[in-house]
Design a protein around this motif. Structure first.
Motif, mmCIF file in Angstrom:
data_model
loop_
_atom_site.group_PDB
_atom_site.id
_atom_site.type_symbol
_atom_site.label_atom_id
_atom_site.label_comp_id
_atom_site.label_asym_id
_atom_site.label_seq_id
_atom_site.Cartn_x
_atom_site.Cartn_y
_atom_site.Cartn_z
ATOM 1 N N ILE A 179 0.829 -1.203 0.000
ATOM 2 C CA ILE A 179 0.000 0.000 0.000
ATOM 3 C C ILE A 179 0.865 1.256 0.000
ATOM 4 O O ILE A 179 0.604 2.216 -0.737
ATOM 5 C CB ILE A 179 -0.968 -0.008 1.199
ATOM 6 C CG1 ILE A 179 -2.028 -1.101 0.991
ATOM 7 C CG2 ILE A 179 -1.623 1.350 1.382
ATOM 8 C CD1 ILE A 179 -2.999 -1.257 2.131
ATOM 9 N N LEU A 180 1.927 1.270 0.823
ATOM 10 C CA LEU A 180 2.835 2.423 0.836
ATOM 11 C C LEU A 180 3.511 2.583 -0.523
ATOM 12 O O LEU A 180 3.642 3.705 -1.037
ATOM 13 C CB LEU A 180 3.891 2.248 1.933
ATOM 14 C CG LEU A 180 4.946 3.365 2.018
ATOM 15 C CD1 LEU A 180 4.276 4.709 2.276
ATOM 16 C CD2 LEU A 180 5.968 3.046 3.112
ATOM 17 N N THR A 206 1.071 4.057 -2.902
ATOM 18 C CA THR A 206 0.857 5.462 -2.547
ATOM 19 C C THR A 206 1.969 6.340 -3.098
ATOM 20 O O THR A 206 1.726 7.424 -3.646
ATOM 21 C CB THR A 206 0.776 5.624 -1.015
ATOM 22 O OG1 THR A 206 -0.333 4.869 -0.516
ATOM 23 C CG2 THR A 206 0.604 7.090 -0.628
ATOM 24 N N SER A 236 1.685 6.560 -6.926
ATOM 25 C CA SER A 236 0.643 7.519 -7.274
ATOM 26 C C SER A 236 1.132 8.949 -7.059
ATOM 27 O O SER A 236 0.940 9.826 -7.911
ATOM 28 C CB SER A 236 -0.609 7.268 -6.434
ATOM 29 O OG SER A 236 -1.576 8.270 -6.662
ATOM 30 N N GLY A 237 1.771 9.167 -5.920
ATOM 31 C CA GLY A 237 2.258 10.512 -5.603
ATOM 32 C C GLY A 237 3.267 11.019 -6.607
ATOM 33 O O GLY A 237 3.198 12.175 -7.062
ATOM 34 N N THR A 273 1.433 12.490 6.841
ATOM 35 C CA THR A 273 1.649 11.141 6.331
ATOM 36 C C THR A 273 2.303 11.253 4.958
ATOM 37 O O THR A 273 2.516 12.355 4.444
ATOM 38 C CB THR A 273 0.309 10.390 6.189
ATOM 39 O OG1 THR A 273 -0.505 11.095 5.235
ATOM 40 C CG2 THR A 273 -0.424 10.332 7.528
ATOM 41 N N GLN A 328 0.928 10.472 2.145
ATOM 42 C CA GLN A 328 -0.068 11.108 1.290
ATOM 43 C C GLN A 328 -0.152 12.598 1.573
ATOM 44 O O GLN A 328 -0.322 13.411 0.661
ATOM 45 C CB GLN A 328 -1.433 10.455 1.492
ATOM 46 C CG GLN A 328 -2.516 10.978 0.560
ATOM 47 C CD GLN A 328 -2.198 10.730 -0.904
ATOM 48 O OE1 GLN A 328 -2.010 9.594 -1.320
ATOM 49 N NE2 GLN A 328 -2.122 11.791 -1.683
ATOM 50 N N ARG A 341 -11.382 10.360 -0.540
ATOM 51 C CA ARG A 341 -11.394 9.313 -1.567
ATOM 52 C C ARG A 341 -12.503 9.544 -2.594
ATOM 53 O O ARG A 341 -12.256 9.527 -3.802
ATOM 54 C CB ARG A 341 -11.572 7.948 -0.904
ATOM 55 C CG ARG A 341 -10.411 7.566 0.008
ATOM 56 C CD ARG A 341 -10.757 6.372 0.867
ATOM 57 N NE ARG A 341 -9.756 6.157 1.904
ATOM 58 C CZ ARG A 341 -9.876 5.315 2.896
ATOM 59 N NH1 ARG A 341 -10.958 4.556 2.997
ATOM 60 N NH2 ARG A 341 -8.926 5.190 3.808
ATOM 61 N N PRO A 397 -3.919 4.301 -6.760
ATOM 62 C CA PRO A 397 -4.866 4.408 -5.644
ATOM 63 C C PRO A 397 -6.169 3.657 -5.873
ATOM 64 O O PRO A 397 -6.879 3.333 -4.911
ATOM 65 C CB PRO A 397 -5.110 5.923 -5.540
ATOM 66 C CG PRO A 397 -4.782 6.461 -6.876
ATOM 67 C CD PRO A 397 -3.663 5.607 -7.394
ATOM 68 N N VAL A 438 -5.333 0.553 -4.262
ATOM 69 C CA VAL A 438 -5.246 0.725 -2.807
ATOM 70 C C VAL A 438 -6.630 0.822 -2.176
ATOM 71 O O VAL A 438 -6.979 0.070 -1.257
ATOM 72 C CB VAL A 438 -4.421 1.985 -2.457
ATOM 73 C CG1 VAL A 438 -4.514 2.273 -0.953
ATOM 74 C CG2 VAL A 438 -2.969 1.797 -2.856
#
Length: 211
Positions: free
Chosen positions: A2-3, A6, A9-10, A57, A59, A123, A165, A168
Motif C-alpha cells: 500500500i505504501l 501510494t 501515485s504521488g 503522512t 499522502q 477518496r 490508488p 489501494v
C-alpha cells in the motif's frame, strides 16, 4: 504494498503537475481543464491543511507538494485562459467566472467532508473529480483540435497516478464505488493516451510536435 502504491501515485501525479506547469508557460495556455483544476486545487488545499493539522503522512506530503504546484497551474489559467474563450468573454467576466468556479469547488470539497468525514470525503471526491478530469482531457483535445498544451507524459502519468490508488482504496480497501470509478477513469485515460499518441504521430508526419 500500500505504501509503495501510494508513493507511485504521488510521484506520477507530481509528474503530471510538473509537466502541466512546463507546458502552460511554453504554450501560453493552461494544461489541466478548468473545472478539474479548480476541484483539484480546492481538494489539495482542504486536505493538505487537514494533514498539517492532524499529522503528516506520505499522502499528506504529496498533498502539500501538489497544492503548491497547483498554484502555478492556476496562475497559467488566470494568465492565459482568457485567450481560449470566445471574444465576447471580457477579462472581467473571465475573472468573475474563475472566482465563482473556485468558490463552488471549495464548497463541494467541504460538503463532501461534512457528509462523509475526512477519509471517505478525500477518496470519493478525488475519484469523482478524477473521472471528470479524464473526460475533460479528451474534450480539451477535441476543442483545441490537437495536443497544444497537452502531452503524452501527462496522459500516461495521470493514468498510472489514478490506477495505483484505485488498487489501494478500491481493491485493498474493498470499495466497489472507488474500484468502479477508478476502472472508468482507466478506460477514459487509455482513450486519451491513444488520442495523444495519434496526435503525436500525425504531428511527426506534418511538422514539429507540440507535445
Amino acid at each position: 504494498m500500500i505504501l509503495f502504491l501510494t508513493v507511485v501515485s504521488g510521484l506520477a501525479w507530481t509528474v503530471v503537475y510538473a509537466e502541466a506547469i512546463r507546458l502552460g508557460f511554453r504554450d501560453r495556455t493552461y494544461a489541466i481543464p478548468a473545472a478539474a483544476l479548480a476541484l483539484n486545487f480546492a481538494w489539495e488545499v482542504v486536505h493538505a491543511s487537514h494533514s498539517v493539522a492532524t499529522g503528516i503522512t506520505a499522502q499528506g506530503v504529496f498533498n502539500i507538494v501538489w497544492g503548491l504546484a497547483d498554484v502555478l497551474i492556476v496562475y497559467t489559467f488566470l494568465r492565459f485562459g482568457r485567450a481560449e474563450l470566445p471574444s465576447w468573454v471580457t477579462r472581467r467576466l473571465f475573472i468573475g467566472w474563475a472566482v465563482l468556479l473556485g468558490v463552488v469547488s471549495f464548497a463541494v470539497q467541504l460538503l463532501f467532508v461534512v457528509e462523509f468525514g475526512w477519509d471517505d470525503a478525500a477518496r470519493y471526491a478525488a475519484f469523482l473529480q478524477n473521472l471528470l478530469m479524464s473526460g475533460l482531457f479528451i474534450a480539451m483535445f477535441v476543442a483545441r483540435g490537437g495536443s497544444r498544451g497537452q502531452s503524452l507524459v501527462i496522459a500516461v502519468a495521470k493514468w498510472i497516478g489514478t490506477l495505483a490508488p484505485t488498487i489501494v482504496f478500491g481493491w485493498y480497501g474493498n470499495s466497489p464505488l472507488v474500484l468502479g470509478l477508478g476502472a472508468l477513469c482507466s478506460v477514459l485515460d487509455v482513450a486519451y493516451i491513444g488520442l495523444m499518441w495519434r496526435g503525436r504521430a500525425a504531428s511527426a508526419v506534418t511538422g514539429p510536435a507540440s507535445s
